[in-house]
Scaffold this motif. Sequence first.
Motif, PDB file in Angstrom:
ATOM      1  N   UNK B 139     -34.446 -11.433 -17.060  1.00 53.68           N
ATOM      2  CA  UNK B 139     -35.757 -11.017 -16.578  1.00 53.68           C
ATOM      3  C   UNK B 139     -35.661 -10.008 -15.429  1.00 53.68           C
ATOM      4  N   UNK B 140     -34.464  -9.824 -14.864  1.00 48.69           N
ATOM      5  CA  UNK B 140     -34.295  -8.838 -13.792  1.00 48.69           C
ATOM      6  C   UNK B 140     -34.781  -7.466 -14.242  1.00 48.69           C
ATOM      7  N   UNK B 141     -34.632  -7.164 -15.534  1.00 48.10           N
ATOM      8  CA  UNK B 141     -35.009  -5.834 -16.024  1.00 48.10           C
ATOM      9  C   UNK B 141     -36.525  -5.648 -16.035  1.00 48.10           C
ATOM     10  N   UNK B 142     -37.272  -6.745 -15.896  1.00 43.65           N
ATOM     11  CA  UNK B 142     -38.733  -6.635 -15.875  1.00 43.65           C
ATOM     12  C   UNK B 142     -39.279  -6.403 -14.462  1.00 43.65           C
ATOM     13  N   UNK B 143     -38.398  -6.378 -13.462  1.00 41.30           N
ATOM     14  CA  UNK B 143     -38.869  -6.146 -12.095  1.00 41.30           C
ATOM     15  C   UNK B 143     -39.299  -4.698 -11.934  1.00 41.30           C
ATOM     16  N   UNK B 144     -40.370  -4.433 -11.177  1.00 40.32           N
ATOM     17  CA  UNK B 144     -40.759  -3.047 -10.917  1.00 40.32           C
ATOM     18  C   UNK B 144     -39.596  -2.264 -10.285  1.00 40.32           C
ATOM     19  N   UNK B 145     -39.518  -0.976 -10.637  1.00 40.45           N
ATOM     20  CA  UNK B 145     -38.366  -0.170 -10.219  1.00 40.45           C
ATOM     21  C   UNK B 145     -38.290   0.000  -8.707  1.00 40.45           C
ATOM     22  N   UNK B 146     -39.420  -0.119  -7.991  1.00 40.12           N
ATOM     23  CA  UNK B 146     -39.367   0.123  -6.544  1.00 40.12           C
ATOM     24  C   UNK B 146     -38.927  -1.114  -5.756  1.00 40.12           C
ATOM     25  N   UNK B 262     -41.229 -22.782  -6.836  1.00 38.90           N
ATOM     26  CA  UNK B 262     -40.436 -23.302  -7.947  1.00 38.90           C
ATOM     27  C   UNK B 262     -39.482 -22.243  -8.506  1.00 38.90           C
ATOM     28  N   UNK B 263     -38.670 -22.685  -9.425  1.00 40.12           N
ATOM     29  CA  UNK B 263     -37.714 -21.805 -10.108  1.00 40.12           C
ATOM     30  C   UNK B 263     -38.422 -20.563 -10.641  1.00 40.12           C
ATOM     31  N   UNK B 264     -37.776 -19.414 -10.565  1.00 43.17           N
ATOM     32  CA  UNK B 264     -38.367 -18.218 -11.157  1.00 43.17           C
ATOM     33  C   UNK B 264     -38.340 -18.391 -12.674  1.00 43.17           C
ATOM     34  N   UNK B 265     -39.548 -18.573 -13.239  1.00 44.07           N
ATOM     35  CA  UNK B 265     -39.621 -18.915 -14.664  1.00 44.07           C
ATOM     36  C   UNK B 265     -39.799 -17.678 -15.521  1.00 44.07           C
ATOM     37  N   UNK B 266     -40.217 -16.584 -14.932  1.00 44.28           N
ATOM     38  CA  UNK B 266     -40.394 -15.380 -15.725  1.00 44.28           C
ATOM     39  C   UNK B 266     -41.077 -14.301 -14.909  1.00 44.28           C
TER      40      UNK B 266
END
Lengths: 185, 411
Positions: B139-146, B262-266
Motif C-alpha cells: 500500500x506504500x505505492x498508494x501514498x500521495x507523492x508529496x 490501529x494498524x494501517x489497514x489500507x
Amino acid sequence: MNIAVKTDNGVNTEALMGARGAFEQMPQAAAFTFRSACDWIQGTQNRNAINGYFGLGQEHARKQTFTIDSDHPEVFAAADKAPTPPEIVLAALASCLTGGLASVAQHRGIQLHSARAIVEGDIDVRGILGMDPDIRNGFSAIRVTFEIDADASREDIEALVAQSQKRSAVFDILTNPTSVAVAVA
Amino acid sequence: MKRISTIVIGAGQAGLAMSHCLSARGITHVVIERGEVANSWRKERWDSLRLLTPNWQSRLPGFSWSGPDPNGFMSMPEVIRYFGDYAAASKAPVEASTNVLSVSAEGGGYRLSTDRGDWLCDNLVIATGACNIANVPAQASALPADIRQLTPFRYRGPGQLHEGGVLIVGASATGVQLADEIRAAGHDVTLAAGEHIRMPRHYRGRDIQWWMEMAGIHAAAVEDVDDVERARRVPSLQLVGSSERRFLDLNALRERGVEVVGRLAGIRDGRALFSGALANHSTLSDLKMNRLLAALDDWAERSGQPDLLPAERFDPTGISPAPRLSCDLSRGEIRTVIWATGFRPDYSWLHLPVFDAKGRLNHRGGHVAPGLYVLGLPFMRRRNSALIDGVGSDAQALADHIDRTRGRRAA
C-alpha cells in the motif's frame, strides 16, 4: 481430589487442527467463496437464501436452504417484519465471536457452561438519510459485552475473548476495510 | 578460483562467532563481508539506537564485555568497536569489501561468486542476518507523492525530517523508539499499532533481559514451544536501550503526546485507514505481558531469588475512547511516513532449492542442506538465536557438526 474431565464444548478441534495440516500441503483448498441470494419482497422487506458455497476445490450444496429476512421498524414507516440489516451485522459479529469463543475454549481445554454476547451498535441515522456528509452511514461504534461462565480464571476468560476476536472473520470485516464491487448483471 | 574448507558469509556477530568456533577447531575458513566488520551496525542503524540487551549480556564465544558499565546499553559506535575488537582478538580471516553475487552447488560443495573472484568450498555458513531488507507494504505505492517515505535503514534522526506530522507504521521496538524521539523533537506523531509486545525495561529492580535469561526463557529450544513458526514471527519487544530504564509502552507514548491509532489497514482515496482492532491488540498485549510477569514471579519464588523488589502489575494499555479510523493524507497534516514494519533477509544471491512456498529459507536448527548452514535467525535453535548473546551456542553446535563431517564429504 481432582478428577480429569474431558472438556466438551461440542467443537471438534481435532478436525480443525487436521484441516490446518491439510491446508499447509494444499493452500488452494483453503480458498472458499460464500454466497447469499437476496430477493426483494415488498417495501424494505427482503429475503436472503443461503445454500451453496465453494471450498476444498469444489462446489458444496447443503441439505437445506437457510433464509434470513430483513426489514425496517415502524419508526421508519416500514412493516417491521424482520430485523434491520445493521442488526443482522451485529448478530453476525456476536455469532462469530461466540462460535470462536467455544472453539478457542475447546482447544485450550476450558469447559464453557454458558456464554452470552450482548452487542450494541451506535448509528446516527442522519447519515443514511443523507442529511450531513460528516456523518457516516454505518456504526460509529460497536460494543460487545460477554457474560461467560466457564471453568477458568477471569484472566483466562479474557484471553479467550481476546483470541476469539483475533481469529474472527466478522471482527476483521468490521474493523478493516474490504473492497466491495457491486454490478448490475 | 580459490578452494577452501569453509566459507562464512557476513562479519557481524553471527559470522564472527562462527569464525571463532571454526578457528578453535582448526577448520580453515574465510569470512566474506560486503563492507567492513559490523557493516549493518555501521550503515543501517539510526543515530540514537542502543542495543536492547545490557552490556554484560553481549557474550560471544571467547569474548565478553569488560568495560566499566555492565548494565549499560551499547551505542552504535560502541557496538562497532566491540565487534572490531572481537574480530581482532579472534584473528578472524575477514575478506572485506567483497560482495557475494551468487551461491550455487558444485562438485558436492558450493561455488561462491563474488565481485572479487570465485571460491569453492565444502561448507558454507550464511551469517547475513534476518534484517537485510526493510518490509514496506504494497500500500506504500498508494501514498500521495508529496509525502516522504522512509524505512528505518534510511532514518538517521529527527533532524532529517521535514517539518510537520509523521505517521509511523508499526509499534515494535523500532516504531516505539522512533515515535518517542520524533515526538520529543516537536513533531506531531501518529503511531499505527497492530499486534505488539508490551514489556517493561525493568521489573522488580532487574533488567527484563536478566529475567528472561535467568528464568530460562532466552534459552528455550525449538522443541520447547508448541508452534515454532509462530514463535519465529513474534514481533520485537517494545524496548529501548536506556540507562534511565524507561518503560516505553503505548501509555508512555500517549502521555508524551503521540496519537496511537490501529494498524494501517489500507490507503484508499487519499486516506489512510486504520484498523478498529486497536483495543483488542492492546488487550492481547496486556494479557501476554501479565502472563510473562506471572511466570517470572513464579520462577523467582520457586528459585528463592534474593533482593528483588515486590511484584508489580502495570495499568492496562489505555486507548482513546474513539481512536481515529482514518486520516486525510491530502491535507498536509502528515508529511512523512516511516515504515517500521519489520525486516526480512535477502537471499537473492542464493541459487539453491532451499526455500519454502513463501520464499523463506528452509532449515532445521540451522542445517539447510549438506554442508550448508545458516546462523543468527530468530528462534533458529533457541529463543535468543538472533541476539548477540544467543548466537554463540548455535555457532558452537554448527561448528561441531562441520568438524564431525569434515573429510566425509568430498569436495
